[in-house]
Scaffold this motif. Structure first.
Motif, mmCIF file in Angstrom:
data_model
loop_
_atom_site.group_PDB
_atom_site.id
_atom_site.type_symbol
_atom_site.label_atom_id
_atom_site.label_comp_id
_atom_site.label_asym_id
_atom_site.label_seq_id
_atom_site.Cartn_x
_atom_site.Cartn_y
_atom_site.Cartn_z
ATOM 1 N N TYR A 168 12.960 -38.684 -58.443
ATOM 2 C CA TYR A 168 12.091 -38.601 -57.280
ATOM 3 C C TYR A 168 12.870 -38.940 -56.038
ATOM 4 O O TYR A 168 13.471 -39.985 -55.947
ATOM 5 N N SER A 181 11.702 -40.278 -53.062
ATOM 6 C CA SER A 181 10.394 -40.860 -52.804
ATOM 7 C C SER A 181 9.696 -40.239 -51.609
ATOM 8 O O SER A 181 10.229 -40.138 -50.523
ATOM 9 N N GLY A 182 8.465 -39.810 -51.798
ATOM 10 C CA GLY A 182 7.653 -39.332 -50.696
ATOM 11 C C GLY A 182 7.864 -37.877 -50.352
ATOM 12 O O GLY A 182 7.101 -37.309 -49.595
ATOM 13 N N ARG A 195 7.673 -33.963 -50.268
ATOM 14 C CA ARG A 195 6.460 -33.206 -50.470
ATOM 15 C C ARG A 195 6.273 -32.684 -51.879
ATOM 16 O O ARG A 195 5.186 -32.617 -52.395
ATOM 17 N N THR A 220 7.691 -33.732 -54.848
ATOM 18 C CA THR A 220 8.033 -34.541 -56.009
ATOM 19 C C THR A 220 6.975 -34.424 -57.089
ATOM 20 O O THR A 220 7.271 -34.365 -58.276
ATOM 21 N N HIS A 221 5.746 -34.410 -56.646
ATOM 22 C CA HIS A 221 4.617 -34.365 -57.543
ATOM 23 C C HIS A 221 4.680 -33.148 -58.454
ATOM 24 O O HIS A 221 4.691 -33.239 -59.674
ATOM 25 N N ALA A 242 7.635 -33.087 -60.927
ATOM 26 C CA ALA A 242 7.519 -33.893 -62.128
ATOM 27 C C ALA A 242 6.754 -33.175 -63.220
ATOM 28 O O ALA A 242 7.049 -33.322 -64.393
ATOM 29 N N ILE A 243 5.764 -32.410 -62.844
ATOM 30 C CA ILE A 243 4.983 -31.710 -63.858
ATOM 31 C C ILE A 243 5.640 -30.388 -64.227
ATOM 32 O O ILE A 243 5.714 -29.997 -65.384
ATOM 33 N N LYS A 270 -6.050 -28.517 -48.886
ATOM 34 C CA LYS A 270 -5.155 -29.586 -48.430
ATOM 35 C C LYS A 270 -4.195 -29.985 -49.557
ATOM 36 O O LYS A 270 -2.988 -30.089 -49.361
ATOM 37 N N ASN A 271 -4.738 -30.177 -50.757
ATOM 38 C CA ASN A 271 -3.900 -30.626 -51.877
ATOM 39 C C ASN A 271 -2.826 -29.608 -52.247
ATOM 40 O O ASN A 271 -1.688 -29.983 -52.519
ATOM 41 N N LEU A 315 -0.109 -29.543 -49.656
ATOM 42 C CA LEU A 315 0.765 -30.712 -49.780
ATOM 43 C C LEU A 315 1.640 -30.625 -51.029
ATOM 44 O O LEU A 315 2.746 -31.140 -51.065
ATOM 45 N N PHE A 371 -0.150 -28.096 -41.169
ATOM 46 C CA PHE A 371 0.484 -29.226 -41.822
ATOM 47 C C PHE A 371 1.811 -28.887 -42.482
ATOM 48 O O PHE A 371 2.677 -29.741 -42.609
ATOM 49 N N GLY A 387 -8.395 -33.118 -56.888
ATOM 50 C CA GLY A 387 -7.167 -33.683 -57.448
ATOM 51 C C GLY A 387 -6.960 -33.211 -58.880
ATOM 52 O O GLY A 387 -5.854 -32.845 -59.284
#
Lengths: 530, 682
Positions: free
Chosen positions: B6, B8-9, B11, B13-14, B17-18, B46-47, B50, B95, B442
């Protein structure tokens, strides 16, 4: 019309003939249908302090600002980093970098709802604790996300000092794992929205119901009419006849119950009379005694209910109402039942019979409520408004009184933890892993988080007599992989979960989580430890 | 899941990981279709922005209403009445400069959104609020083989389910609760509950006065066929024809007392007519004729007490509501419970009685409101609006329905309802809050990432529930229902020019000369069967089978699975002298069935409105099903179908001929004609 006006004043101020609602009621229409004006009023008088302006914090706040919370303050002395700008929707990208996180987030959150007051406070939390603790206790609820564990402990201790101090929501997240808990002193719920229905009192029928059931001549009835007698009436009558031939006793043994059901089936004049099928299916109501549910009986033993009964000026209407309810169950005839509910379930019937039955129940319920009010006047509840009394009586079978405990990093009861481990060791593993991470980082902020370090820390946190749970290695491994990630999607989901519980606390409707709610977003489960 | 590093932070990373690094790198090229920009849609947009999805198509047909702002956070007060898709796209795009959002202000059921369009996406995310659109998107995704994440919320409850053809259940594998419908006579002459009066005002009276000048006798014909009281229907026919003079008055500027004229017709003379049918009122209390002037001057009194609540469904008002329009939020049991009245606050709204639209209206109040709303609606017609239909957010129509249904309730001795309650019942309103949408959105993203990575073991059905000990419950996915009439079909695409391609040649081509005996349907309309070939020479266009629609080819003997053929457009370079269609290559190969299939699940009841556009072209509505099912059910107890015309008893053409002779075919000997005089409370 400004949105900050209360609903009542906004709507009563304009006494026009048209029934159209004002803009504020329109804006909140979809939620007013869920928590009603009473819930909305509670929300609008709430003041929330959120410590840190992280992505998770702003997600929680978004879900409180939209429905119209009264006031929020973000306390955060940090400035926006490029990483923040990338994952927090309530910052303005690169243009926010270098500015105070609290100020940027408050500005953007306030855009969501001009009826909500928002403030940024850029002081350091530890200094506020040292110099201005009254600031913290002035709110109605405090939320902390990924705060240094020693600081969390200080806030928890402060807020535990007095019963009137705000509830404290502690949120921890790390990558795909998260947990949150709520420290509260006492929480009472009248509108718990329980799924259990109150008793129909078929076994203890009130006089008008019994009279109606006895007045029916089933044998010589018109066949159409026969198939539209509500099952409640059939059961009251069959039970009454049964008691006459059984020394006044309801069916007790298996054989008797079988025979009782046969009696009902034998009354059918056509095979397809569904009202009799319903009566047979509901026959258990004849031998399940209508009484005060044990959870409610336990509430009667609460010291506060006793003190309410003996004083004329009670501090909380809930306990005055509870004292009156106890008096009702002791002194009313029949004894040991809660006031009758006027709500009937749906059943096979025609309109005329159903409405008649409903009228009987309504009338009786009104009479019993009037009785209840007499007891209430004696237990210091004379000034309580009718709407609250109505709601209390209606929900009397499902009242909730929760007593909280002071926050600790790991659940402090070895027994509870042990039981949770036996039931679902994954929940405890995750709880423990997040606590170990906080504990490690509280000692040294830039410490290297490894599975070994977490394991050593966990051993010191576990109450004596317990060993690390089975799934420990996986939970610790997952945390060691990404100890500091505040992922946007996790923040969004956690923001929803936490705000949902905060709203339950503030509106005192529905039953909030009690314990540590653990969330695993990889396997997509939640559980509660404690 | 492979461990990954990661930063960290950052955009992505999430997702990384999956998805793992390779797929994550492709996230920027992934094409997502997001259907709906409402409560879930805003959160979800939005999700996914991001998370790093690069190409997002966002579709919604709705415009922004003030009541959206308590949860749809991409909208502001200044955006009210703008397109949801457009505004949401604008707000969210700001955004992330790397994201391409393509907003469409339109209906997902429009023909240009055909199978090839669906196939251009890697994944589809539903953020819908109605059953009809959910079923449509489900079918398109099953046909296109595109993974779909389905979702829904109602108050504090919600659910998410990932759907993928041949691997999981599809949305229609589990039958959905069918919308409740009421017998025509209950609505038109013998109401006994508030909901009957509300449906009458909203779906009948409003249309008669302000809607299209349509012949409202069609549903009476149907009702007569289904065996409702003939004398009553004859009276209702006369009543419907007498609306003309009132319609005229409402459309004539300066015509005095048009509202009074309308009142006199429906609350005075129509009720008088009904009263003259003595038989009807032997077993039920007769309605009261209302007197306009007497109500106005305060001298009117209802002859009988309306004090007793006659809401037969008691606490179950929401039940009627949830189903009148068929907009059931989702298939979740928990959600159904909420819809059935477990979750609503209105029962406990006593403290809210001070709210203006929650005030009880007196008879005089209702009359005033009837007059004022009728005048407002009439003024709109005179100002050029052609037709007005019910919209819960249109105050004029809501006021009209409130007033008219309360007046009718008064006449029939039925409990009145507040404008607030009527809005919920007529508008099919389901409580909606920001928190539930945030949780659900989510979860949708996580399911979507698992689907894209094809890590199917991670897929879960997730429900938000009331239980404080288990806020989210997740269950493993069930395999497809072998009897599902949507996802068990074999799908294929036929590119053609519907104006030239003929039904017979197309079907023959698709079957590859196998000579199988088949029936061909479009939705519920039968186009041909072995005994009925009248349409074989007709072009697809003349049969209203154009782009975006499906031909359903059912094996007459039930030996093979059903083929679903999506109609697509010919490529632009298709030679003009070539045949007007391109057969799929390979041809669809439906599986051979081991045993004859059980009867297909019945379609949702048609409700009060007729939906068939083809009454006069030799086409009728039946559910596609193999003839063979009849023999299969001979020895078993058949499940009683709600619609006697949907019976798979015999060839549809035979059935039609019999019906023309005035016969109604019964499903089996246990069936009865509907006895609308019996009110069942269940």
């Amino acid at each position: 019309m400004p949105d900050s006006q209360t609903i009542e004043s906004a709507t009563t101020a304009l006494a026009t003939r048209t029934p159209q609602p004002d803009t504020k009621t329109r804006r909140y229409d979809r939620q007013l249908r869920l928590w009603a004006a009473s819930g909305q009023a509670a929300l609008e008088s709430a003041r929330v302090l959120v410590i840190s302006g992280s992505a998770t914090s702003t997600s929680i706040l978004k879900n409180l600002v939209l429905p119209g919370i009264g006031h929020f303050t973000i306390l955060d002395h940090e400035r926006v980093s490029p990483a923040d700008a990338g994952n927090n929707f309530f910052l303005e990208g690169q243009s926010s970098v270098g500015k105070f996180r609290a100020e940027e987030a408050v500005r953007l959150l306030r855009e969501l709802n001009d009826g909500v007051e928002g403030k940024a406070d850029t002081r350091i939390i530890e200094q506020v604790l040292d110099n201005d603790p009254a600031f913290i206790t002035s709110f109605s609820l405090v939320i902390a996300h990924n705060l240094n564990e020693n600081t969390v402990a200080r806030i928890a201790k402060l807020l535990w000092e007095d019963e009137t101090y705000p509830s404290f929501v502690v949120v921890r997240s790390s990558g795909f794992l998260a947990e949150f808990s709520i420290q509260f002193h006492e929480h009472t719920v009248i509108e718990s929205h329980s799924e259990t229905a109150p008793t129909l009192r078929i076994d203890k029928p009130f006089p008008a119901l019994l009279e109606y059931a006895n007045s029916l001549d089933f044998t010589n009835m018109d066949p159409t009419e026969h198939s539209h007698i509500p099952y409640v009436v059939i059961l009251v009558r069959v039970l009454e006849d049964w008691k006459k031939s059984h020394n006044g006793a309801a069916p007790k043994t298996y054989e008797e119950k079988k025979e009782f059901k046969k009696t009902i089936t034998a009354m059918k004049v056509k095979v397809d009379e569904e009202n009799f099928d319903e009566a047979e299916a509901q026959a258990y109501r004849c031998w399940t005694e209508s009484s005060v549910p044990s959870e409610i009986a336990a509430l009667f033993q609460d010291p506060k209910a006793f003190s309410a009964a003996s004083s004329s000026s009670s501090t909380s209407p809930f306990f005055a109402l509870l004292a009156a309810l106890r008096a009702f169950t002791v002194q009313h005839d029949p004894p040991q039942v809660l006031p009758l509910s006027a709500t009937l379930p749906d059943m096979k019937s025609n309109t005329v019979n159903y409405v008649h039955l409903q009228t009987l129940y309504k009338k009786r319920a009104e009479e019993e409520k009037a009785q209840f009010k007499k007891y209430l006047a004696l237990s210091g509840g004379a000034g309580i408004d009718d709407a609250l009394i109505d709601s209390f009586v209606k929900n009397a079978h499902a009242l909730k009184l929760l007593r909280g405990r002071q926050w600790t990093s790991v659940h402090s009861s070895a027994e509870t933890l042990g039981n949770s481990m036996a039931m679902n060791s994954k929940h405890v593993s995750t709880h423990l892993a997040l606590a170990s991470l906080s504990s490690l980082q509280a000692k040294q902020a830039d410490t290297k988080v490894t599975t070994e370090a977490l394991t050593a820390e966990a051993a010191t946190l576990l109450p004596s007599g317990l060993e690390l749970p089975e799934e420990w290695d996986e939970a610790a491994g997952e945390i060691a992989r990404s100890p500091n990630a505040d992922l946007p999607n996790m923040a969004a989901l956690l923001g929803g979960l936490v705000a949902q519980e905060v709203i339950k606390m503030i509106t005192k409707q529905y039953v909030p989580i009690n314990g540590y709610c653990v969330v695993d977003l990889i396997e997509m489960w939640t559980g509660v430890v404690g | 899941m492979a461990p990954s590093h990661y930063s960290s932070g950052a955009r992505t990373t999430h997702a990384e990981a999956i998805l793992g690094p390779e797929l994550n790198a492709r996230l920027g090229d992934t094409k997502v279709l997001l259907v709906g920009a409402g409560g879930i849609g805003c959160e979800l947009l939005k999700n996914i922005v991001l998370t790093g999805f690069g190409h997002i198509t966002l579709l919604d047909l709705d415009t922004i209403d003030l009541s959206n702002l308590n949860r749809q956070f991409l909208f502001r007060k200044k955006d009210v009445k703008q397109s949801k898709a457009m505004v949401a796209a604008q707000t969210a795009a700001a955004f992330n400069p790397n994201v391409h959002i393509h907003p469409i202000h339109g209906n997902i059921k429009e023909p240009q959104f055909d199978i090839s369009w669906f196939q251009s996406f890697d994944i589809v995310l539903n953020a819908l609020d109605n059953l009809d659109a959910r079923r449509h998107v489900n079918k398109m995704c099953m046909a296109a083989g595109v993974p779909l994440v389905e979702s829904g919320t109602a108050g504090y409850l919600g659910q998410v389910e990932p759907l993928l053809k041949d691997r999981t259940e599809c949305f229609d594998c589990v039958p959905k609760p069918t919308p409740k419908s009421f017998p025509v006579c209950t609505i038109r002459s013998t109401p006994s509950q508030p909901i009957h009066c509300i449906v009458w005002s909203k779906s009948y009276l409003l249309g008669q006065l302000f809607g299209e000048d349509e012949d409202a006798t069609g549903e009476l014909d149907d009702a007569e066929k289904e065996g409702e009281n003939a004398q009553e229907i004859a009276t209702l026919r006369k009543e419907a024809q007498a609306f003309n003079s009132v319609r005229q008055a409402l459309r004539t500027p300066g015509a005095p007392d048009a509202a009074k004229l309308a009142f006199q017709k429906v609350f005075n003379s129509d009720i008088r007519n009904l009263l003259s049918m003595g038989d009807m009122w032997k077993s039920r209390s007769p309605p009261t004729v209302l007197d306009f002037d007497a109500i106005m001057d305060g001298s009117f009194s209802l002859q009988r007490s309306t004090a007793g609540p006659s809401n037969v469904n008691g606490n179950n008002a929401a039940n009627g509501v949830a189903s009148v329009n068929g907009a059931v939020v989702s298939g979740s049991k928990k959600t159904e419970q909420l819809l059935n009245g477990h979750g609503h606050a209105n029962a406990s709204m006593s403290s809210a009685s001070s709210l203006k639209d929650q005030k009880r209206l007196s008879l005089r109040d209702s009359l005033d409101l009837f007059v004022s709303s009728t005048n407002r609606l009439a003024a709109r017609l005179q100002a050029g609006e052609e037709t007005i239909s019910f919209d819960k957010d249109d105050d004029d129509t809501l006021d009209f329905v409130t007033a008219a249904s309360n007046l009718r309730s008064a006449a029939y001795g039925i409990e009145d309802k507040t404008r607030w309650e009527i809005k919920e019942m007529a508008g099919n309103i389901i409580p909606a809050i920001a928190t539930t949408n945030a949780i659900i959105s989510g979860l949708i993203v996580l399911q979507a990432l698992h689907l894209l990575r094809q890590s199917y073991t991670h897929l879960r059905n997730v429900h938000i529930q009331y239980k404080p000990t288990v806020p989210l419950s997740s269950t493993s996915l069930a395999p497809p229902n072998a009897a599902c009439a949507v996802c068990r079909d074999t799908y294929s695409v036929l590119l053609c020019d519907p104006a030239r391609a003929r039904l017979g040649e197309v079907v023959e081509g698709l079957l590859g000369g196998s000579g199988r005996e088949v029936s061909v349907y479009e939705e519920k309309r039968i186009l041909s069967d072995p005994d009925f070939d009248d349409n074989n020479e007709s072009t697809l266009e003349s049969l209203n089978v154009g782009q975006g629609r499906f031909l359903t080819i059912v094996d007459e003997e039930g030996e093979y699975g059903t083929i679903g053929v999506a109609i697509g457009a010919l490529p632009p370079n298709h030679p003009i002298d070539a045949p007007p269609f391109i057969l799929p290559d390979p041809l669809p190969k439906p599986a051979r069935k081991a045993t004859p299939p059980p009867p297909a699940t019945p379609p949702p009841a048609a409700g009060l409105k007729r939906s068939a556009p083809h009454d006069d072209d030799g086409i009728e509505e039946v559910e596609p099903s193999a003839k063979r099912t009849k023999t299969a059910t001979d020895t078993e107890t058949p499940s009683a179908p709600s619609n006697p015309f949907a019976a798979p008893l015999s060839s549809p053409s035979k059935r039609r001929r019999l019906e023309e002779d005035g016969l109604v075919l019964m499903e089996d000997k246990h069936d009865k004609l509907e006895d609308e005089d019996v009110i069942e409370i269940d």
